[in-house]
Design an enzyme around this catalytic site. Sequence first.
Site, PDB file in Angstrom:
ATOM      1  N   ASP A  91       0.799  -1.223   0.000  1.00  0.00           N
ATOM      2  CA  ASP A  91       0.000   0.000   0.000  1.00  0.00           C
ATOM      3  C   ASP A  91       0.830   1.270   0.000  1.00  0.00           C
ATOM      4  O   ASP A  91       0.306   2.347  -0.292  1.00  0.00           O
ATOM      5  CB  ASP A  91      -0.966  -0.001   1.182  1.00  0.00           C
ATOM      6  CG  ASP A  91      -2.158  -0.937   0.946  1.00  0.00           C
ATOM      7  OD1 ASP A  91      -2.363  -1.330  -0.218  1.00  0.00           O
ATOM      8  OD2 ASP A  91      -2.866  -1.279   1.907  1.00  0.00           O
ATOM      9  N   TYR A 142      -9.992  -0.967   1.938  1.00  0.00           N
ATOM     10  CA  TYR A 142      -9.818  -1.196   3.372  1.00  0.00           C
ATOM     11  C   TYR A 142      -9.512   0.089   4.125  1.00  0.00           C
ATOM     12  O   TYR A 142      -8.769   0.946   3.650  1.00  0.00           O
ATOM     13  CB  TYR A 142      -8.686  -2.190   3.632  1.00  0.00           C
ATOM     14  CG  TYR A 142      -9.132  -3.631   3.644  1.00  0.00           C
ATOM     15  CD1 TYR A 142      -9.896  -4.136   4.687  1.00  0.00           C
ATOM     16  CD2 TYR A 142      -8.787  -4.488   2.604  1.00  0.00           C
ATOM     17  CE1 TYR A 142     -10.310  -5.466   4.694  1.00  0.00           C
ATOM     18  CE2 TYR A 142      -9.192  -5.819   2.607  1.00  0.00           C
ATOM     19  CZ  TYR A 142      -9.960  -6.299   3.658  1.00  0.00           C
ATOM     20  OH  TYR A 142     -10.370  -7.612   3.667  1.00  0.00           O
TER      21      TYR A 142
END
Length: 784
Positions: free
Chosen positions: A403, A491
Amino acid sequence: MHAISLSVTAKHTQAVSLGFLALVTGRPDPVLFRRSMGLADDVKVCHLTDDAPTTKAPKLNVWSQISPEEVKSVWDFVHNPSVGLNLTAPENATVTDNYVYFIDTLPVNKTAALPYLDGNNEAPPKFARVVIFEGGREDPVSQEYMVKLPIHEGSQVEKLDYLFNGGSGGTVPFNARYFDGKRSAASEPLLASLMTSIADITIDIFGGAYYGSSDERTNLTSATATPNSFDGTTAYRTVMFRYPGLASYMVPLDFYIILNVAGTDSSLYALKGFVTKSRFFPTVESLRAAYEAGELAQEFPQTRDNTWAYVNHKPEMGVRDLDDRLAPQSLEIGGKRYKFDPAERYVEYMGWSFYMAFTRTLGLMFYDIKYKGERVLYELSMQEAAAQYGGHQPKAAGTVYHDTYYSFGTYSATLVEGYDCPFGSTLLNISFPEGSGTEVHPDALCLFEADPGYPLARHRTGASNDWGFSQLGTVKASSLHVRTVATVGNYDYMFTYAFHVDGSLEVEVRASGYLQSSPYYKDQEKWGPRIYEATQGSLHDHVLTFKADFDIVDTKNSLQVTELIVANQTQPWFEELGIFEQMELNVTNKPTEEMLYWGGNGQTMYSVINPDAKNAWGVPRGYRIVPGRSNIHLSVEHSPFSQKSSTFSKSHLAVTRHHDSEQYANSWQNVNLAKRPQHDFAKFFDGESVDGEDIVVWFNLGMHHFTRSEDVPVTLFSEAVSSILLAPQNFNDRAQEGDLLNRRWIVANSTTGQLSYEDYGVALPTCKVQLEEPVDGLSQWTTV
């Protein structure tokens, strides 16, 4: 919204005679005992919404984000034709141009920071980090640069190579560079053309078609995952399709297209093939032949309605009894007990002190963490949030996420007071360079002190009266929490760093959000169960890597391993037992750098100690690393999609010797370089000593996500959680509770039935919440 003010009504009784109550009831009244211990004498306003008291940081925050003025000066400087970078404005650029992708703050080297922090040296200079996509070169690459601040007449652009050990410095080949909007745009004509040629097929099977991202006829959304390359020599783009909507992640379609997209010449891009029904079709013709033969019909058609996955109240589920009342809240009723220097992002709390910093790549970072004036950690920071999936289709089987690749810190956004953080929290903005300016996300970081719901310590002795004790001591626990939430794609990652009053520091991460789900096939449940009509939960790992640069007192530290072993012994006073088993400790220091694992049955303890700094009892001072919930590592060791690019995720923890060149566990562009990483964590382990040296511990948190129907609509924070505790291990001469005033020392007189107690000047208030206007179910005054 209802404004709330608090006032306190209270009593105070130093000694409570319980003899009369005992005669009447047979036992002292426990309600009186609970409510009379230390109530305040007067009525006063509680400090619920007060700002934190201010303090002055002892030094400048040398890790702070570069200022908006500095960002603009760097932007103007690198775009100056005389510098020779031949840059095009990003809004006008294509893959064949050179343009700035981002500017960020380059963290100061530790070797430059410590002489300033601990001595009289001047503050080290700040540097900007500049990433430029150089598509205009004959050999197109992504290149990182560093620029010393402030900009002046003699300023230069230098290649930022020293942070990367993969052999190419700050250079990443074009095929492995970040797949940004320019690369998507370059491959979009081919994608649109191919999908248009089979629009009749997708309309018949899925009720939708993709004619291109800007075509108004398009009613399917596309998504591309990583990695897009293995070593930078080739590049591919795997595209999956979903129905559009706020919860598109939950309505995947069983249709994928894979494109070869190597190089900057889009005329050479080509189809690799289509995938549907677990079959691969290398050409449009082969796909159409299967369709015309009736072989592509979906057994479980996907629903277009994805409102079932919204995070809102679902009336069809009913209402729980009394749920119309406000849930319990954590309030700082006594006023804020931490101090804050907003200019330097410096915090003091109950013996703790630390600086906070922020970068667009990593997000929140902590530096110079001290307890009672002594350094425990030079740095504590998240290094990577990785995820790897499994499944029998190209999206799940081939997906690895890093990420930081998406500029993790830029996704930290506004927190909801009373839900993400308690009412009355200190809410702070975060900022980061964006283009030539600086983007600000308001209220994206919160600080609050919280009651953990248990005492820090308690003990009662004796049982000679109706109370069951002669003396009882109980100490209130509390901790300062620093929290941020980053929403990266599907998320929300909630990071909480808790500084406890006993000198321990807890790191916790929780995950909530939409599953990257898969189309459901009843013969593929080994990768996850059915969670909706045509949706399957995709099995995956989340592994979040942290850096803990310990400096216990100073930089000469060791990693001590204490193993609880079972040994055969004899003891002369147990002669009749002969040889018998008994547990004992085996204590060693790790000699060299190593990747490590938690021992079975919790029988291995890792502690960072200073061999030369002893407490009053002659024991080396240190901090223990205590595994908490779900301390995992990556399940897959040899996947081609994460072969060498995710080494940092493949052990529970690791110890290395500090080097300025090993600032990060990962390179933010490593995800597309599984075979030839730009920065190779495995190369950290080259046999160097870590005994009595400046050492760094890298540890992993995360969860094996065994997907379930309770992941609908979103994964719950209560279950998807991982934590670790850094706790004093002989760092002090005694437990860190004796100097806390928030306690009760109670003595029961067995003869008179009288309780006497000491409140150490900390009264127990009864607060009332005054509402400016009545609220349904609440009177104007409500006792809290």
